[in-house]
Design an enzyme around this catalytic site. Structure first.
Site, mmCIF file in Angstrom:
data_model
loop_
_atom_site.group_PDB
_atom_site.id
_atom_site.type_symbol
_atom_site.label_atom_id
_atom_site.label_comp_id
_atom_site.label_asym_id
_atom_site.label_seq_id
_atom_site.Cartn_x
_atom_site.Cartn_y
_atom_site.Cartn_z
ATOM 1 C CE LYS A 199 -3.958 1.959 2.581
ATOM 2 N NZ LYS A 199 -4.853 1.787 3.740
ATOM 3 C CB SER A 203 -8.047 3.739 2.810
ATOM 4 O OG SER A 203 -7.224 3.124 3.779
ATOM 5 C CB SER A 242 -8.469 0.915 5.789
ATOM 6 O OG SER A 242 -9.177 2.124 5.752
#
Lengths: 96, 489
Positions: free
Chosen positions: B77, B152, B176
């Protein structure tokens, strides 16, 4: 119910160092008012005798021996700086 | 031979038997990423040159020196810093930022012999539930490209769901990892707060953020958590506790296990399909010897408000470091120093980030501190106590991961409150700091649903044991999205 005005939003934005237009301030005022109103739900709870939780695990101070250690090389640190000169960060002139 | 169908163990066997070289696996991974990513848009930056060189070098390593993840590709990420590889947290304010050191988890991936193939798209600074808040692009859900992958860590979940990579790392502040894992039909684990070092994770809300693995199977997930866990002296919130071998917990035996099922997780707003999928899952777990009882986590309905006050307050403080002086975006339009800061931040941050910074600044400002921030901290105590009490009688708590399956891109982006409600079932876990996983447990109109399994502090082993037992007894994890079909490798 909290009423959030455009002026309050401009003040908060200023504190947060964000420039916003009048139009944005009106938009954010509506949204922040809706959000803070939803948060009023917490007032249903009596928390008079409840201790606050800032952190879920017991935190301890992390101490190390007081000795100097080498930091990152200056040229490495400068790699992401927009402008630098003589090993120093260059910023726009702020004083006349 | 389709490599995308293989688990970590199967890929390892191919590498060990020399039927496959690490160089070939890496090459095949990039080929598949290049074919699928124009549709899915999961990756922000590829690391092809470095990964190819690393793979060729690693092929020279003796088989005996290779750990269980050696030579396997992983995506990371974009809020986890990678030395020399652009890291932006999907924000304009960090465009072009090349970190000068690695996050601890990245060093650990390298030590395990994993190959970082690229950085994954996300909601800007991890703020969002749909991946529509990235400055750069919207990631799509591989199961239906018109729907969101969740957020996210949407890029991290979509890349695994599309079979672009078998592993990815995400971060979970209010759900997330688990929410996008549920939307994309993959396995996502948020470990106990403190289990994984946060050093090098670009902070959103420090007392909640936790890095965790996203994979296609529970076993792969446990292998990856093994690799990234452990105490780190560079992170003062890292817990100094023993790290067991999480894969050893995958015995399939859940005989006598006690499950609590919170009535609040089946309240209004949770779709019938989500409720039914969890009820069916409970039957599966019962057949394996577990027992379950309805319980109450009475403060659950206060979790959303508590979270948004506290997380936004922490965000307003954490994001004050982005001032255009030492790194990142810098405005061209400034007269005074104040204008310089204000213009840099206004031009560099997106709307959702500004909204949360302002909400946090408001909650922390004089006159509102007690009414909002302090009050929320007290309610956090009550929510934590709900979990403490439940774990006195139960081994795990089970419920849906999300109220509904993935929604359409653009459907609720202008309605922050509805968007925030997407994390209603995952947020309480972050407020308490306990571990939780999402595993695929069904479909609603062709879109995946997730089963959330919540454990006690540092008891990821039991969470994995239950997740694995469920996975072994069901076929949901074997389903693949349409984007998968016909793609190379």
């Amino acid at each position: 119910m909290a009423k959030i005005t455009k002026e309050e939003v401009i003040e908060v934005a200023h504190l947060a160092r964000l420039a916003i237009t009048d139009e944005e301030a009106v938009h954010f005022a509506d949204q922040l008012e809706a959000i803070t109103n939803a948060m009023e739900l917490l007032n249903e709870l009596d928390t008079e005798n409840v201790e606050p939780t800032t952190h879920v695990l017991p935190l301890v101070n992390v101490m190390r021996e007081d000795k100097s250690i080498e930091g990152l090389p200056r040229e490495t640190v400068m790699k992401n700086v927009k402008e630098h000169e003589g090993g120093q960060v260059r910023v726009p002139t702020i004083l006349d | 031979m389709k490599l995308a169908d293989k688990t970590a163990k199967e890929l390892q066997e191919l590498l060990h038997s020399k039927e496959l070289t690490i160089a070939d696996l890496t090459k095949a991974t990039f080929e598949r990423m290049k074919e699928l990513d124009p549709k899915v848009d999961a990756f922000l930056a590829l690391n092809e040159e470095q990964a190819t060189t690393q793979a060729a070098e690693m092929d020279q390593t003796e088989a005996g020196e290779r750990g269980p993840l050696f030579g396997l590709p992983i995506g990371v990420k974009d809020n986890i810093v990678t030395e020399g590889l652009e890291t932006t947290a999907s924000s304009l304010i960090l465009k072009g930022f090349n970190p000068i050191y690695n996050a601890t988890v990245v060093d650990k991936l390298r030590e395990a012999g994993m190959i970082i193939v690229g950085k994954l798209n996300m909601d800007e600074f991890a703020m969002g539930s749909s991946n529509e808040n990235s400055y750069y692009k919207n990631t799509k859900n591989p199961w239906n490209l018109e729907t969101v992958p969740g957020g996210s860590s949407g890029g991290s979940a979509a890349a695994v769901a599309a079979g672009e990579v078998p592993f990815s790392l995400g971060s979970d502040t209010g759900g997330s990892i688990r929410q996008p894992a549920a939307f994309c039909g993959v396995v996502g684990m948020k470990p106990t707060y403190g289990r994984v070092s946060r050093f090098g994770l670009i902070a959103y809300a420090s007392s909640f953020d936790q890095i965790g693995p996203i994979t296609r199977t529970v076993k792969d997930n446990a292998l990856l958590l093994n690799a990234i866990s452990g105490h780190d002296e560079k992170d003062s919130t890292s817990a100094n506790v023993e790290v067991p071998d999480f894969t050893a917990a995958l015995t399939g035996d859940i005989q006598g296990l006690r499950i609590g099922v919170p009535e609040e997780y089946f309240a209004e707003g949770v779709s019938e399909a989500s409720k039914q999928a969890v009820k069916d899952a409970l039957k599966v777990l019962e057949e394996k010897g577990a027992t379950w009882e309805e319980i109450s986590l009475p403060h659950s309905k206060y979790a959303l408000s508590t979270y948004y006050i506290l997380a936004s307050s922490e965000a307003s403080s954490n994001l004050s470091r982005f001032d255009g002086i030492r790194y990142g975006y810098r405005t061209e339009k400034a007269g005074s120093l104040l204008e310089f800061y204000m213009n840099t931040r206004s031009e560099g941050f997106g709307d959702e980030v500004k909204r949360r910074i302002m909400l946090g600044t408001y909650a922390l400002s004089s006159g509102y501190y007690d009414a909002y921030y302090k009050k929320a901290q007290k309610v956090r105590t009550l929510i934590k106590q709900d979990f403490d009490k439940a774990f006195e009688n139960f081994d795990v708590i089970v419920g849906p991961t999300t109220p509904t399956p993935a929604f359409k891109i653009g459907e609720i982006i202008d309605d922050p409150l509805t968007m925030y409600a997407n994390d209603i079932l995952t947020i309480p876990v972050n407020l308490a700091g306990v571990p939780a996983i999402s595993v695929p447990c069904g479909f609603d109109n062709g879109l995946p649903l997730g089963l959330q399994i919540i454990g006690n502090y540092f008891d990821e082993e039991t969470v994995y044991r239950v997740a694995d037992a469920f996975e072994q007894a069901t076929e949901f994890h074997k389903e693949t999205p349409q984007t998968w079909e016909g793609a190379a490798q």
